[in-house]
Design a protein around this motif. Structure first.
Motif, PDB file in Angstrom:
ATOM      1  N   MET A  58      42.901  43.228  48.528  1.00 39.21           N
ATOM      2  CA  MET A  58      42.760  43.111  47.021  1.00 39.21           C
ATOM      3  C   MET A  58      41.429  43.134  46.891  1.00 39.21           C
ATOM      4  O   MET A  58      40.675  43.061  47.714  1.00 39.21           O
ATOM      5  N   PHE A 230      41.080  37.094  39.483  1.00 37.11           N
ATOM      6  CA  PHE A 230      41.663  38.388  38.926  1.00 37.11           C
ATOM      7  C   PHE A 230      40.878  39.130  37.779  1.00 37.11           C
ATOM      8  O   PHE A 230      39.776  38.087  37.184  1.00 37.11           O
ATOM      9  N   ASP A 231      41.067  40.186  37.603  1.00 40.06           N
ATOM     10  CA  ASP A 231      40.428  40.818  36.487  1.00 40.06           C
ATOM     11  C   ASP A 231      41.358  41.273  35.283  1.00 40.06           C
ATOM     12  O   ASP A 231      42.424  41.203  35.577  1.00 40.06           O
ATOM     13  N   CYS A 315      47.345  33.264  32.695  1.00 33.90           N
ATOM     14  CA  CYS A 315      47.842  34.737  32.127  1.00 33.90           C
ATOM     15  C   CYS A 315      48.420  34.691  30.814  1.00 33.90           C
ATOM     16  O   CYS A 315      48.319  35.425  30.042  1.00 33.90           O
ATOM     17  N   LYS A 330      45.826  43.640  30.708  1.00 33.25           N
ATOM     18  CA  LYS A 330      46.109  44.319  32.145  1.00 33.25           C
ATOM     19  C   LYS A 330      45.447  43.232  33.086  1.00 33.25           C
ATOM     20  O   LYS A 330      44.329  43.451  33.267  1.00 33.25           O
ATOM     21  N   THR A 332      44.880  42.284  36.880  1.00 28.41           N
ATOM     22  CA  THR A 332      44.896  42.655  38.138  1.00 28.41           C
ATOM     23  C   THR A 332      44.359  41.646  39.309  1.00 28.41           C
ATOM     24  O   THR A 332      43.359  40.958  38.897  1.00 28.41           O
ATOM     25  N   MET A 334      42.749  40.054  42.457  1.00 30.08           N
ATOM     26  CA  MET A 334      41.527  40.541  43.098  1.00 30.08           C
ATOM     27  C   MET A 334      41.193  39.908  44.453  1.00 30.08           C
ATOM     28  O   MET A 334      40.453  40.281  45.104  1.00 30.08           O
TER      29      MET A 334
END
Ligand SMILES: [Zn+2]
Ligand SMILES: [Zn+2]
Length: 434
Positions: A58, A230-231, A315, A330, A332, A334
């Motif tokens: 990741m 997270f991105d 989220c 979106k 993702t 990481m």
């Protein structure tokens, strides 16, 4: 062992790593220097891709960036480093090294993990900062060993030297794991999934500093926070800000709304949690409705349940902020870290060894961790396999907080870190033989 000489070596190694800091998944020079030294000491080597489960990776830069970083790392190799250049190619585009010392005598498998990456932060240019004063400041822009992993790598190599020189007194086998990408909890999971700690009877890791002063040693660091990194990429539609704003979809406002609303996630009554938005970039021009925004964020929780709760809410907040402005988000992942408790029996053995060593003024039984740490994946794996694991703290006075560009360690503590790890290994081998 000539400890004075080893101490000088540790300082030189640490300063070399400090001068050439490398971010997660790009530690090619650092890994080559480590591999070159370990192979000279007679360790069996496993490098780069051999230690990585690729589907579990990741937060790795894209292949073009990896190309650039490999070129950069080759150009920065120590003079006369042709041999090390071979190590970079051998690693097959992934950093990290595992050195195995096989004694040929029956005994336990002892694994130790040293993280080797730096932090994405600018080192201070203040003249009183020792790396500036003594000429080993970071030459890589916006990268700085401000978490002390330069010292971790040096200590790992120092220990490698002591173990090799005393091989005839040892039993079993010892694995020295030099892990990339601890920052952002990116490297340990992929190594663990590849099995680098499988079959270990004991697992040890140690961090320098983190609130413990020079002369002290923490036996059992507890309470690492479970975390998700997270991105978020918001995609909207650019449009003329005056002539046709109604045709735009504003990614900047989605991201800004998300950044603020993430701070309003309700706390959890079962324990602590954290949310941070670390970076946010949006838009292309003053008179354009921003079509794109990118955010780097993280959530943490004291337990896996709290961490799951806060990430799930995050989220929902991100998707809600996208819906308000009709953009798309979106998300993702990481990186992620879990929590793990050190084994009391191993802490007791380590305590005995470190007390007998007599080089620390103060030995603390339990030290609160404060942050997150992905060695917890390795600890869990070892414990699930029936082994014992421990995460310790080597006290060091620090010039500024961790992850700050003015951070600096007390180099004189490194030698005692090596001595402590060796004493614990020695104690484990002797007590096993009883
Ligand atoms: Zn750190
Ligand atoms: Zn660290």
């Amino acid at each position: 062992m000539d400890w004075k000489n080893l101490e000088r070596e540790l300082i030189a190694l640490r300063r070399d790593f400090h001068e050439y800091p490398e971010s997660a998944w790009t530690e090619f020079r650092t890994s080559a220097v480590i591999a070159s030294r370990l192979s000279g000491l007679g360790y069996e080597l496993s490098m780069g891709l051999d230690n990585i489960d690729v589907p579990s990776v990741m937060g790795r830069p894209d292949e073009a960036e990896i190309d650039r970083q490999i070129e950069r790392s080759k150009a920065q190799l120590p003079r006369g480093g042709a041999e090390s250049a071979g190590f970079i190619d051998k690693a097959r585009r992934y950093p990290g090294v595992v050195g195995i010392l096989k004694t040929g005598r029956e005994g336990p498998v002892i694994s130790l993990r040293f993280d080797i990456d730096c932090v994405d932060v600018d080192e201070t240019t203040a003249p009183e900062h020792r790396p500036n004063k003594e000429g080993f400041a970071s030459v890589n822009a916006c990268l700085d060993h401000s978490c002390g992993h330069d010292a971790h790598a040096a200590i790992g190599l120092g220990l490698a030297e002591v173990l090799a020189s005393r091989k005839s007194e040892l039993r079993g086998s010892i694995r020295l794991i030099f892990q990339p990408g601890e920052e952002g909890c990116r490297g340990a999971y992929a190594m663990t999934q590849k099995g680098v700690v499988d079959g270990s009877d004991y697992f040890l890791s140690m961090h320098i500093g983190i609130g413990v002063p020079s002369g002290s040693f923490g036996l059992n660091s507890y309470g690492h926070l479970c975390t998700t990194k997270f991105d978020v990429e918001f995609t909207g539609r650019p449009a003329h800000a005056a002539a046709a704003p109604q045709e735009g979809k504003n990614a900047l406002l989605s991201a800004a709304t998300a950044a603020i609303s993430l701070q309003a996630i309700a706390p959890h009554s079962d324990g602590s949690m954290r949310v941070n938005v670390g970076t946010l970039f949006a838009g292309t021009g003053r008179n354009v409705i921003a079509g794109r925004a990118v955010m780097k964020a993280e959530t943490r929780g004291e337990t896996q349940e709290i961490a799951d709760y806060v990430y799930k809410r995050a989220c929902e907040v991100v998707n809600g902020a996208a819906a308000i402005y009709a953009t798309e988000a979106k998300i993702t992942m990481m990186g992620f870290g879990t929590n793990a408790d050190g084994d009391a029996a191993l802490a007791a053995t380590a305590g005995e060894a470190v007390r007998e060593l007599g080089v620390f003024r103060k030995i603390l039984d339990n030290v609160p961790a404060g942050g997150s740490e992905d060695a917890t994946w390795m600890m869990r794996r070892v414990q699930e396999g029936g082994g014992q694991a421990l995460y310790m703290v080597l006290g060091s006075d620090i010039a500024a907080p961790h992850h700050n560009g003015a951070f600096d360690i007390d180099e004189s503590v490194m030698i005692n870190g090596v001595r402590a790890l060796y004493a614990i290994i020695d104690k484990l081998l002797k007590s096993e033989g009883k």
